[in-house]
Write an enzyme that holds these catalytic residues in place. Structure first.
Site, mmCIF file in Angstrom:
data_model
loop_
_atom_site.group_PDB
_atom_site.id
_atom_site.type_symbol
_atom_site.label_atom_id
_atom_site.label_comp_id
_atom_site.label_asym_id
_atom_site.label_seq_id
_atom_site.Cartn_x
_atom_site.Cartn_y
_atom_site.Cartn_z
ATOM 1 N N LYS A 117 3.651 -3.939 -6.844
ATOM 2 C CA LYS A 117 5.082 -3.794 -7.142
ATOM 3 C C LYS A 117 5.928 -4.306 -6.002
ATOM 4 O O LYS A 117 6.957 -4.916 -6.195
ATOM 5 C CB LYS A 117 5.375 -2.317 -7.408
ATOM 6 C CG LYS A 117 6.816 -2.017 -7.751
ATOM 7 C CD LYS A 117 7.140 -2.573 -9.112
ATOM 8 C CE LYS A 117 8.602 -2.466 -9.472
ATOM 9 N NZ LYS A 117 8.947 -3.490 -10.488
ATOM 10 N N GLU B 95 2.076 -12.436 -15.735
ATOM 11 C CA GLU B 95 1.817 -11.225 -14.950
ATOM 12 C C GLU B 95 0.973 -10.204 -15.702
ATOM 13 O O GLU B 95 0.086 -9.593 -15.132
ATOM 14 C CB GLU B 95 3.139 -10.543 -14.567
ATOM 15 C CG GLU B 95 3.876 -11.203 -13.433
ATOM 16 C CD GLU B 95 5.203 -10.511 -13.139
ATOM 17 O OE1 GLU B 95 5.492 -10.282 -11.967
ATOM 18 O OE2 GLU B 95 5.970 -10.208 -14.086
ATOM 19 N N GLU C 73 11.483 -16.888 -16.079
ATOM 20 C CA GLU C 73 11.207 -15.446 -16.004
ATOM 21 C C GLU C 73 10.323 -15.001 -17.176
ATOM 22 O O GLU C 73 9.406 -14.193 -17.003
ATOM 23 C CB GLU C 73 12.546 -14.684 -15.971
ATOM 24 C CG GLU C 73 12.481 -13.171 -16.156
ATOM 25 C CD GLU C 73 11.660 -12.421 -15.114
ATOM 26 O OE1 GLU C 73 11.225 -13.036 -14.127
ATOM 27 O OE2 GLU C 73 11.413 -11.218 -15.324
ATOM 28 N N ASN D 150 0.432 1.105 6.594
ATOM 29 C CA ASN D 150 0.971 0.007 5.773
ATOM 30 C C ASN D 150 1.439 -1.084 6.722
ATOM 31 O O ASN D 150 1.995 -0.774 7.778
ATOM 32 C CB ASN D 150 2.224 0.473 5.019
ATOM 33 C CG ASN D 150 1.882 1.074 3.694
ATOM 34 O OD1 ASN D 150 0.716 1.178 3.357
ATOM 35 N ND2 ASN D 150 2.895 1.470 2.966
ATOM 36 N N GLY D 151 1.286 -2.330 6.321
ATOM 37 C CA GLY D 151 1.763 -3.422 7.169
ATOM 38 C C GLY D 151 0.585 -4.223 7.694
ATOM 39 O O GLY D 151 -0.543 -4.090 7.193
ATOM 40 N N ARG E 174 1.992 0.751 -6.339
ATOM 41 C CA ARG E 174 2.240 -0.164 -5.224
ATOM 42 C C ARG E 174 1.009 -0.983 -4.861
ATOM 43 O O ARG E 174 1.090 -1.987 -4.184
ATOM 44 C CB ARG E 174 2.647 0.630 -3.980
ATOM 45 C CG ARG E 174 3.942 1.371 -4.128
ATOM 46 C CD ARG E 174 4.152 2.228 -2.905
ATOM 47 N NE ARG E 174 4.376 1.391 -1.736
ATOM 48 C CZ ARG E 174 5.542 1.199 -1.171
ATOM 49 N NH1 ARG E 174 6.595 1.777 -1.679
ATOM 50 N NH2 ARG E 174 5.668 0.443 -0.115
ATOM 51 N N CYS F 277 0.862 -1.174 0.000
ATOM 52 C CA CYS F 277 0.000 0.000 0.000
ATOM 53 C C CYS F 277 0.900 1.226 0.000
ATOM 54 O O CYS F 277 2.092 1.120 0.238
ATOM 55 C CB CYS F 277 -0.894 0.015 1.233
ATOM 56 S SG CYS F 277 -1.895 -1.461 1.362
ATOM 57 N N HIS G 56 9.259 -35.200 -19.907
ATOM 58 C CA HIS G 56 8.748 -35.852 -18.695
ATOM 59 C C HIS G 56 7.397 -35.276 -18.266
ATOM 60 O O HIS G 56 7.065 -35.287 -17.092
ATOM 61 C CB HIS G 56 9.763 -35.721 -17.564
ATOM 62 C CG HIS G 56 11.079 -36.346 -17.897
ATOM 63 N ND1 HIS G 56 11.239 -37.701 -18.062
ATOM 64 C CD2 HIS G 56 12.286 -35.796 -18.157
ATOM 65 C CE1 HIS G 56 12.497 -37.958 -18.387
ATOM 66 N NE2 HIS G 56 13.143 -36.822 -18.447
ATOM 67 N N LYS H 41 6.700 -13.228 -16.813
ATOM 68 C CA LYS H 41 6.342 -11.937 -17.434
ATOM 69 C C LYS H 41 5.017 -12.053 -18.167
ATOM 70 O O LYS H 41 4.146 -11.201 -18.052
ATOM 71 C CB LYS H 41 7.406 -11.467 -18.440
ATOM 72 C CG LYS H 41 8.684 -10.923 -17.898
ATOM 73 C CD LYS H 41 8.594 -9.544 -17.285
ATOM 74 C CE LYS H 41 8.249 -9.610 -15.836
ATOM 75 N NZ LYS H 41 9.146 -9.979 -14.835
ATOM 76 N N TRP I 143 -3.993 -1.894 -1.140
ATOM 77 C CA TRP I 143 -4.017 -3.192 -1.821
ATOM 78 C C TRP I 143 -4.449 -4.167 -0.748
ATOM 79 O O TRP I 143 -3.726 -4.392 0.210
ATOM 80 C CB TRP I 143 -2.614 -3.513 -2.342
ATOM 81 C CG TRP I 143 -2.532 -4.701 -3.236
ATOM 82 C CD1 TRP I 143 -2.702 -4.715 -4.584
ATOM 83 C CD2 TRP I 143 -2.192 -6.042 -2.848
ATOM 84 N NE1 TRP I 143 -2.497 -5.989 -5.056
ATOM 85 C CE2 TRP I 143 -2.193 -6.823 -4.026
ATOM 86 C CE3 TRP I 143 -1.904 -6.662 -1.636
ATOM 87 C CZ2 TRP I 143 -1.916 -8.166 -4.021
ATOM 88 C CZ3 TRP I 143 -1.623 -8.018 -1.631
ATOM 89 C CH2 TRP I 143 -1.629 -8.757 -2.822
#
Ligand code: G6P
Length: 609
Positions: A604, A489, A482, A100-101, A27, A2, A505, A486, A74
């Site tokens: 983020k 996301e 990665e 925040n937290g 964020r 947040c 496999h 991407k 968030w």
């Protein structure tokens, strides 16, 4: 994740808060709100969705006032509704709080407050903080905040104002980032991230855990939670307004992809000693002898940083011969990991604020390990808690999907591997070759970026696919992971990354004409092996997008689409091969109409567990 922005001074607070909130939107962004001390009243306005929705709402109720707090949320506790948005106010309407937290003992505190007859308006953990402060308040806001904080367990970055105190803004921090900004002539700011206030001041204090700051227009006091004065350095933040704006690009993500040559130059500036065949990383100077005697390394990180760590594992083992394990920070912290004398823990984090990585770092400290950090955000929690480390100097990364931080992290890891290698088995000559290859990387990235238009065409062909597979071997296996991340996301297409040979496999069963497979196959020692994997895909009707080297090679006749990238030494290939994958994910997401900079459900910087 947040975002917080608060202001006290002589100017209208509202535009400052709204602008700061917009900078923080990346964020977390399911809702936002502000509280302002307007005349004698404390006004709070909240809205779900983007800051634009909040702005729209405020239009109908113009607010003036010179003291205010703002927040982008968030969701963690409670759904993303207006009631759950911050700021939260106390039962008597006197106190407003942004947070925040996570308050871990909020349920117990809430039950007690409810027993006392206090009614809760939200499902959040934060609301207890507002009520607790109001419960203790008897005319001295600082005292009430301290009494309330003494009851809290968990993490907080807090901004607090009180209706009766038009000249006081209080900030407090434990475990969640909080920055105190010092403006000119009696103006002060609080922010969870410097980008929120950089337009107004570049003078900041990074609050430490258990710091509380009391800002009044005639000055500020910095104390710890036991009311003892603490001294903190006032720092000058060196990124400018321009660098946080989009700079002509349609999205921050694209801007950041194209910034990579410059960012990588900044990352290596002054650090490569080509004539000595090594690297000099001043953040490791204090640990340099200790590094000589380490016999095991644990790399811990989350998300993209974790994949960079996997590349680091291969590099360090190859050059230095030191065994390396890479572990998700969220697993490491709860697993009672084995750390013996000689074990080094390396934490990688773009933001330097990821809660799991920070906790893993603390756990490693408790077990007596030396802990080094690789961070981009200067002054971040991880950077400050570590025993030493290396900054990326890649500049602020705003796009939620990490791009330039990944290439920068791999570059830093290559320099660490070179340094550790030179302390052990890498010769002067081999060291020179590697250092020279590293120095050429920015140019090669520049060349690779010229493929943008070609990759857009490929994206058009495959944008409607339901699934993607990414394959790579050796150094390019983490890049496959990665690349898949991407795509997931920002395009919301299901994608998996695999070591190419593992395909047989399991994943091979998924292959048919609807399955595009991105194969990362530069001409290296394993090229022939990966070629066989490509033939297996083609035999089953799969579509192959090959990322390969410039020279003619058998993939020309087999792959459906070819992306030709410049050659470098194997260990540095990920910095080049990641670029087309970033661009592919970007274009597919844009073509599908997605919000690339703020993908759904992601943040983020994940500062909660
Ligand atoms: C979030 C971000 C990712 C990032 C990860 C780790 O999930 O969306 O892009 O890779 O956190 O973040 P860090 O700042 O620790 O590298």
């Amino acid at each position: 994740m947040c975002g917080i922005v608060c202001y006290i001074g002589y100017r209208e607070a509202l535009p400052i808060l709204l602008e700061g909130l917009k900078k923080l939107e990346y964020r977390g962004y399911d809702s936002a709100g502000i509280s302002l001390l307007s005349g004698k009243s404390l006004e709070t306005i909240k809205a779900t969705g983007k800051i634009a929705a909040l702005e729209e709402k405020i239009k109908n109720t113009p607010l003036d006032g010179f003291l205010g707090i703002g927040h982008t949320r968030w969701a963690t506790h409670g759904a993303p509704t207006e009631n759950n948005a911050h700021p939260h106010t106390s039962f008597d309407g006197k106190i407003a709080v942004v947070h925040n937290g996570i308050i871990e003992n909020y349920a117990i505190l809430k039950a007690k407050l409810q027993e006392e007859g206090i009614e809760f308006k939200s499902d959040t953990d934060t609301e207890v903080v507002a009520h607790l402060i109001a419960r203790f308040y008897q005319g001295d806001l600082k005292k009430a905040v301290l009494q309330a904080l003494a009851k809290l367990e968990g993490a907080f970055g807090l901004g607090v104002i009180c209706k009766d105190q038009p000249d006081v803004l209080i900030g407090a921090r434990r475990g969640s980032p909080l920055i105190f900004g010092i403006g000119d002539g009696g103006e002060y700011y609080l922010a969870s991230d410097v980008s929120a206030i950089i337009n107004y001041t570049q003078k900041v204090i990074y609050l430490d855990d258990n710091d509380i700051v009391i800002a009044k227009r005639n000055g500020y006091e910095l104390q710890n939670l036991h009311s003892q004065i603490v001294q903190r350095e006032v720092q000058n933040v060196d990124f400018d307004i321009e660098s946080v704006a989009k700079g002509g690009f349609e999205h921050f993500m694209l801007k950041e992809i194209f910034e990579q040559p410059e960012a990588l130059r900044n990352t290596m500036r002054g650090r490569l000693l080509i004539n000595e065949g090594t690297a000099k990383l001043s953040g490791l100077d204090a640990n340099i002898r200790e590094l000589r005697s380490i016999n095991r390394i644990i790399i811990t990180a989350c998300g993209t940083s974790y994949y960079a760590g996997m590349v680091g594992e291969y590099m360090i083992e190859e050059l230095a011969g030191v065994p390396v394990e890479v572990e998700y920070a969220s697993e490491f912290r709860y697993r009672n990991p084995i750390i013996k004398p000689g074990t080094l823990v390396l934490c990688i984090s773009q933001s330097g604020e990821t809660a799991d990585t920070l906790a893993a770092m603390k756990e490693a400290h408790h077990k007596g390990a030396t802990v080094l950090g690789i961070c981009n955000a200067v002054g971040s929690s991880i950077a400050r808690v570590s025993d030493g480390g290396v900054y990326l100097h890649a500049g602020p990364e705003i796009g939620v999907a990490s791009t330039k931080a990944f290439s920068g992290q791999v570059l830093v890891l290559s320099m660490i591997a070179l340094l550790l290698g030179r302390q052990r088995r890498v010769s002067f000559e081999q060291g020179m070759e590697i250092a020279t290859a590293i120095s050429k990387i920015p140019e090669l990235v520049e060349e690779t970026l010229k493929l943008n238009d070609a990759i857009l065409e490929i994206a058009k062909k495959y944008k409607d696919a339901k699934n993607f597979l990414y394959l790579g071997r050796h150094y390019n296996y983490p890049v496959a992971m990665e690349g898949a991340l991407k795509l997931k996301e920002i395009s919301y297409i299901h994608a998996e990354g695999y070591p190419a040979a593992e395909m047989k496999h399991g994943p091979i069963a998924l292959i048919d004409e609807n399955m595009p497979v991105v194969v990362i196959a530069p001409k290296d020692a394993l090229f022939d092996k990966i070629l066989s994997n490509v033939r297996e895909i083609k035999a089953r009707g799969g579509k192959v997008i090959a990322i390969t080297s410039e020279e003619k090679n058998p993939l020309d006749d087999i792959a459906d689409d070819i992306v030709r990238i410049p050659n470098t030494i194997s260990m540095l290939a990920p910095i080049i091969t990641c670029i087309p994958l970033q661009l592919l994910a970007y274009h597919i997401a844009v073509l599908r109409g997605n919000n690339v900079d703020q993908p759904r459900n992601l943040a983020k910087s994940v500062t909660v567990e």
